[in-house]
Design an enzyme around this catalytic site. Structure first.
Site, short mmCIF file in Angstrom:
data_model
loop_
_atom_site.label_atom_id
_atom_site.label_comp_id
_atom_site.label_asym_id
_atom_site.label_seq_id
_atom_site.Cartn_x
_atom_site.Cartn_y
_atom_site.Cartn_z
N TYR A 86 10.12 -6.20 -0.98
CA TYR A 86 10.14 -5.27 -2.19
C TYR A 86 11.40 -5.05 -2.34
O TYR A 86 11.78 -5.14 -3.64
CB TYR A 86 9.54 -3.82 -1.80
CG TYR A 86 7.70 -4.33 -2.00
CD1 TYR A 86 7.29 -4.80 -0.87
CD2 TYR A 86 7.14 -3.74 -2.91
CE1 TYR A 86 5.87 -5.29 -0.95
CE2 TYR A 86 5.83 -4.09 -2.82
CZ TYR A 86 5.18 -4.75 -1.99
OH TYR A 86 3.93 -4.99 -1.98
N HIS B 49 1.53 -7.35 -9.72
CA HIS B 49 1.21 -6.16 -10.04
C HIS B 49 2.28 -5.96 -11.36
O HIS B 49 2.91 -4.61 -11.67
CB HIS B 49 1.79 -4.96 -8.97
CG HIS B 49 0.91 -5.13 -7.88
ND1 HIS B 49 -0.10 -4.22 -7.92
CD2 HIS B 49 0.73 -5.77 -6.88
CE1 HIS B 49 -0.98 -4.33 -6.64
NE2 HIS B 49 -0.20 -5.57 -6.05
N ASN C 105 -3.24 0.05 -2.56
CA ASN C 105 -4.20 -0.29 -3.35
C ASN C 105 -5.04 0.60 -3.55
O ASN C 105 -5.55 1.54 -2.66
CB ASN C 105 -4.35 -1.81 -3.13
CG ASN C 105 -3.63 -2.76 -3.34
OD1 ASN C 105 -2.78 -2.74 -4.14
ND2 ASN C 105 -3.72 -4.01 -2.83
#
Ligand code: HEM
Length: 489
Positions: free
Chosen positions: A343, A60, A133
């Protein structure tokens, strides 16, 4: 903008504030002579320039963001105690970053790839991030496969390019990917813009109400602009002519006041029903059928402000599926569990240990209070406050209130496969999706898939790939075999 950073008036200065006499000629030892080390303006400028990039996101990397407002339109207090959802009409500031997945930072927008839909709600109980998404499902169902999967989507270590062999080798050896691959090569695989696509939380999450009752929830964001897609040919042209097509479209729409919006919906499953649902509700390769759990409209999301500075607010923005608020928590989905780690770890590497302090990332409707201190880029925000807890000086204290509810577990530890429910296999929902498509869309799906599969160099990989589609639907597999054979003649 604070006056300190106002560069519209006054002389140019160095970083330490000294006036710069000449920004166009470096200082030399005599006319035509070599440059002097004492030219600190030159050295500072070159050194700063060398450090302008931070590591791009490992996936991404390519994206665009905008601020907005989320407004509650239905009472959901019987499902969650989250304060930002507590009242019809309540508004919460948001920041949304859209992205493609596989391409690098400078890659083109108009490509066949899932789109990221990472949404930050700046709530009064802390930031809630929903990192989803534009697809309701995913290629795999266990986080341990993610790095392998992404390696096949990115550049091959030898050729430096994406290789059809790697992509189809992995997908064909991971038959659980067939549903998402069918989705991706269908019409929605290349949205016309970020505004013309839906968003999904994709995973199942937990909601818990004031009474402690638990529900499983899936989020849907339905575009109010209508779905618009590009064909492969259109995308190929646009990617060449205007690589920034999505980014520009979003910024220009907001600049002209044409604010994009999404109707926010949820599917709600009472916690007790999870064990007996026809599909494992924590399997990310599956949807919950709308007939089983109808979508309920709960809010409106509008994007209405462009960031002023792309690097500061988009490149340095961070989103984590682990950023929950009271009343919302994780499910046992094995993909989500891996993401809860990945993350924050990526942020510490990519933006640094104080990434959460940056204006785009910090809470806007509350303040962060804890004993974490110092590290690269720390701005001294805590002043003289004590940096430990418990303390006797009136510092912040723990609440004793977990954010989410307890989940019953049993059994022995082990590298178990995700349990299958009554109607689960890897192919059933891919077959359903194929059969929902019109004849025209099926034609395009087959052409898109065949065009890519035909590039694979090994027959065994091709056969295995087509075999998986045939298991989803016999006709799907047959048509694909014919189309691939045609292209390889
Ligand atoms: C176990 C599987 C996964 C892992 C380990 C993983 C890991 C990552 C990492 C490391 C990043 C870069 C974060 C950063 O540098 O700030 C990222 C970005 C992202 N991922 Fe995942 N991911 C996984 C699955 C998914 C799934 C299933 C979705 C969607 C449902 C998703 C959506 C996103 C989005 C939207 C971003 C971009 C966030 C942004 O705009 O900053 N990922 N992922």
């Amino acid at each position: 903008m604070s006056e300190q950073f106002d560069n519209t008036a006054g002389p140019l200065t160095t970083e330490s504030g000294a006036p710069i006499s000449n920004n166009n000629q470096s200082e030399a030892a005599g006319v035509g002579g070599p440059v002097l080390v004492q030219d600190q303006v030159l050295l500072e400028k070159l050194a700063h320039f060398n450090r302008e990039r931070i590591p791009e996101r490992v996936v991404h990397a390519r994206g665009a963001g905008a601020y907005g407002t989320f407004t509650v339109t239905a009472d959901v207090t019987k499902y969650t105690k989250a304060k930002f959802l507590s009242q019809v009409g309540k508004e919460t500031e948001t920041f949304l970053r859209f992205s493609t997945v596989a391409g690098n930072l400078g890659s083109a927008d108009a490509v066949r790839d899932p789109r990221g839909f990472a949404l930050k709600f700046y709530t009064e109980e802390g930031n809630y991030d929903l990192v989803g998404n534009n697809t309701p499902v995913f290629f795999i169902r266990d986080a341990i496969k993610f790095p392998d999967f992404i390696h096949t989507q990115k550049r091959d270590p030898y050729t430096g390019s994406q290789e059809a062999d790697n992509v189809w080798d992995f997908w064909s050896l991971s038959p659980e990917s067939v549903h998402q691959v069918t989705w991706l090569f269908g019409d929605r695989g290349i949205p016309a813009s970020y505004r013309h696509m839906d968003g999904f939380g994709s995973h199942t999450y937990q909601w818990v109400n004031e009474a402690g009752e638990q529900f499983w929830v899936k989020y849907h964001f339905k575009t109010d602009q209508g779905i618009k897609n590009l064909t492969q040919d259109e995308a190929n042209r646009i990617a060449g002519e205007d690589p920034d097509s999505h980014q520009r479209d979003l910024r220009e729409a907001i600049e002209r006041g044409d604010y994009p919006s999404w109707t926010v919906q949820v599917q709600i499953m009472p916690a007790a029903e999870a064990a007996t649902y026809r599909y494992n509700p924590f399997d990310l390769t599956k949807v919950w059928l709308n007939g089983d759990y109808p979508r309920i409209t709960i809010g409106k999301l509008e994007l209405n402000r462009n960031p002023d500075n792309v690097f500061a607010e988009v490149e340095q923005s961070i989103f984590s599926p682990a950023h929950f608020v009271p009343g919302i928590g994780p499910s046992p989905d094995k993909m989500l569990q891996g993401r809860l780690f990945a993350y924050g770890d990526a942020h510490r590497y990519r933006v640094g240990i104080n990434a959460d302090h940056l204006p785009v990332n910090r809470p806007h409707a509350t303040v962060a209070r804890n004993g974490n201190r110092d590290g690269l880029g720390y701005d001294g925000r805590h002043g003289r406050q004590k940096n430990y807890e418990p303390n006797s000086f009136g510092g912040p204290y723990e609440t004793g209130q977990p954010l989410w509810g307890p989940v019953q577990v049993s059994g022995v530890t082990g590298e178990w496969e995700t349990p299958k429910h009554a109607e689960d296999d890897d192919f059933v929902q891919a077959g359903k999706l194929y059969n929902l498509m019109s004849e025209d869309e099926k034609d395009r799906l087959i052409a898109n898939l065949a065009g890519f599969i035909a590039k694979v160099s090994r027959e065994d990989i091709i056969e295995r790939a087509i075999g998986n589609f045939a298991k989803a639907d016999e006709n799907y597999g047959k048509r694909l075999a014919v189309a691939v054979a045609e292209l390889r003649r």
